[in-house]
Design a protein around this motif. Structure first.
Motif, short mmCIF file in Angstrom:
data_model
loop_
_atom_site.label_atom_id
_atom_site.label_comp_id
_atom_site.label_asym_id
_atom_site.label_seq_id
_atom_site.Cartn_x
_atom_site.Cartn_y
_atom_site.Cartn_z
N PHE A 240 0.91 -1.27 -0.06
CA PHE A 240 0.11 -0.01 0.06
C PHE A 240 0.83 1.20 -0.05
O PHE A 240 0.68 2.30 -0.86
CB PHE A 240 -0.90 -0.13 1.27
N THR A 241 1.71 1.24 0.91
CA THR A 241 3.08 2.44 1.04
C THR A 241 3.58 2.62 -0.42
O THR A 241 3.64 3.98 -0.89
CB THR A 241 3.68 2.33 2.02
N ARG A 242 4.11 1.53 -0.82
CA ARG A 242 4.60 1.73 -2.28
C ARG A 242 3.72 2.36 -3.44
O ARG A 242 4.25 3.29 -4.04
CB ARG A 242 5.22 0.28 -2.80
N GLU A 243 2.33 1.80 -3.40
CA GLU A 243 1.62 2.27 -4.30
C GLU A 243 1.19 3.62 -4.22
O GLU A 243 1.08 4.52 -4.96
CB GLU A 243 0.42 1.55 -4.34
N TRP A 244 1.12 4.20 -2.75
CA TRP A 244 0.55 5.50 -2.54
C TRP A 244 1.77 6.47 -2.72
O TRP A 244 1.74 7.53 -3.45
CB TRP A 244 0.37 5.53 -0.88
N ARG A 245 3.12 6.01 -2.58
CA ARG A 245 4.14 6.88 -2.85
C ARG A 245 4.29 6.96 -4.57
O ARG A 245 4.43 8.25 -4.95
CB ARG A 245 5.40 6.26 -2.57
N ALA A 246 3.88 6.03 -5.27
CA ALA A 246 4.01 6.07 -6.70
C ALA A 246 3.03 6.96 -7.29
O ALA A 246 3.18 7.90 -8.26
CB ALA A 246 3.80 4.65 -7.33
N MET A 247 1.67 7.13 -6.39
CA MET A 247 0.57 7.81 -7.30
C MET A 247 0.40 9.07 -6.54
O MET A 247 -0.18 10.02 -7.17
CB MET A 247 -0.71 7.09 -6.92
N ALA A 248 1.07 9.28 -5.36
CA ALA A 248 0.83 10.58 -4.68
C ALA A 248 2.20 11.26 -4.46
O ALA A 248 1.96 12.53 -4.01
CB ALA A 248 0.17 10.45 -3.20
N GLY A 249 3.25 10.54 -4.82
CA GLY A 249 4.57 11.33 -4.62
C GLY A 249 5.08 11.61 -3.16
O GLY A 249 5.92 12.33 -2.81
N CYS A 250 4.41 10.81 -2.21
CA CYS A 250 4.87 10.88 -0.88
C CYS A 250 4.23 9.55 -0.08
O CYS A 250 3.28 9.02 -0.69
CB CYS A 250 4.37 12.22 -0.10
N ALA A 251 4.61 9.43 1.25
CA ALA A 251 3.95 8.50 1.74
C ALA A 251 2.50 8.81 2.41
O ALA A 251 2.12 9.81 2.55
CB ALA A 251 5.10 8.16 3.21
N PRO A 252 1.89 7.69 2.82
CA PRO A 252 0.49 8.21 3.38
C PRO A 252 0.41 8.98 4.55
O PRO A 252 -0.25 10.11 4.69
CB PRO A 252 -0.37 6.55 3.67
N ALA A 253 1.43 8.74 5.70
CA ALA A 253 1.44 9.32 6.67
C ALA A 253 1.85 11.00 6.40
O ALA A 253 1.32 11.79 7.09
CB ALA A 253 2.36 8.98 7.64
N GLU A 254 2.84 11.35 5.34
CA GLU A 254 2.86 12.48 4.86
C GLU A 254 2.04 13.34 4.33
O GLU A 254 1.73 14.51 4.62
CB GLU A 254 4.16 12.49 3.93
#
Length: 278
Positions: A240-254
């Motif tokens: 989930f975190t890898r996919e979020w970084r790829a699509m949002a440009g940052c980690a979910p927590a950030e």
């Protein structure tokens, strides 16, 4: 047309119609996340500057902006006033209300006046409105007029059935089976209507579902990235975190911190990693 009738007529095509506020002060900054809808952002005052994250040279200025389906994050900056109207259209809604298929807008941002010249007056008219009900009525009236012009351009029941099948299953092959067609035919239909592949469309849907769960958990004060990952169909929290970084440009927590949805100390940050821009 009364407000209730306008809303009912637009319901199949308009997913969101709401005011926005980018924060106090003379300038506002917002991260636009990947979306399975076509979005329209109309500032009340000054224009918007938009750039794909990681690509500063892509920055452009728009009086009002239309964004197609996209899998990459963008940065929106608004100066001289940080309020406006934001709406999202289903893919069939882009054709029905704007007269332009969603596929023609995929991965792009464009000025509303260029996409739908009949709506070029909206920014100035909205700036003169004194209340949200008046702004909403003005936008709805413009959309109803667009629907009258372009109703025949909705993509038909075939596209709506295709999108429903893709949203109802996590596998493209299963969606093709439900529709009684080949995977190749399904892919051609989705590309022609949306400008993305069926797999990319499902990826957008999963990302949006995860974002909704993440926001709901943050507002409830019960953020668990592992729980959000499991409920959204990811293999585990790391996936989930890898996919979020790829699509949002940052980690979910950030992202949660940047949006002001959680206190700065409530979720530990993961180790630094690469981000992906547009």
């Amino acid at each position: 047309m009364p407000a209730q009738q306008r809303s009912a007529a637009l319901a199949p095509f308009v997913a969101t119609l709401s005011p926005y506020e980018l924060g106090p002060g003379p300038a506002g900054l917002h991260r636009g996340l990947p979306s399975s809808t076509v979005s329209i952002t109309i500032p009340e005052a000054d224009a918007l500057e938009i750039a794909w994250l990681g690509r500063p040279a892509s920055r452009e200025r728009f009086r009002a902006v239309v964004a197609g389906l996209h899998l990459d994050p963008a940065e929106l900056r608004q100066e001289g006033g940080t309020r406006g109207v934001w709406l999202t259209l289903s893919p069939p809604g882009a054709a029905a209300l704007l007269g332009v298929p969603a596929s023609a807008l995929a991965g792009q941002v464009a000025d509303l006046a260029d996409v739908a010249p009949a709506m070029a007056h909206l920014p100035e008219r909205l700036a003169a409105c004194r209340s949200w009900p008046h702004r909403r009525a003005l936008v709805e009236a413009a959309l109803i007029a667009g629907l009258a012009r372009h109703r025949a351009s909705t993509g038909g029941p075939g596209l709506r059935a295709t999108l429903a099948a893709l949203s109802g299953t996590g596998r493209v092959q299963e969606a093709a089976r439900l529709l009684g067609c080949s995977r190749r035919h399904l892919s051609a239909t989705v590309r022609a209507g949306l400008g993305v592949t069926p797999k990319e469309y499902q990826r957008l849907l999963r990302f949006e579902a995860a974002r909704g769960r993440l926001v709901a958990a943050a507002r409830a004060g019960t953020v668990s990235l592992a729980a959000v990952a499991a409920a959204s169909g990811f293999a585990d929290q790391a996936h989930f975190t890898r996919e979020w970084r790829a699509m949002a440009g940052c980690a979910p927590a950030e992202w949660l911190r940047a949006e002001g949805l959680v206190p700065k100390s409530s979720i530990p940050l993961p180790p630094p990693g690469p981000t992906m821009g547009a």
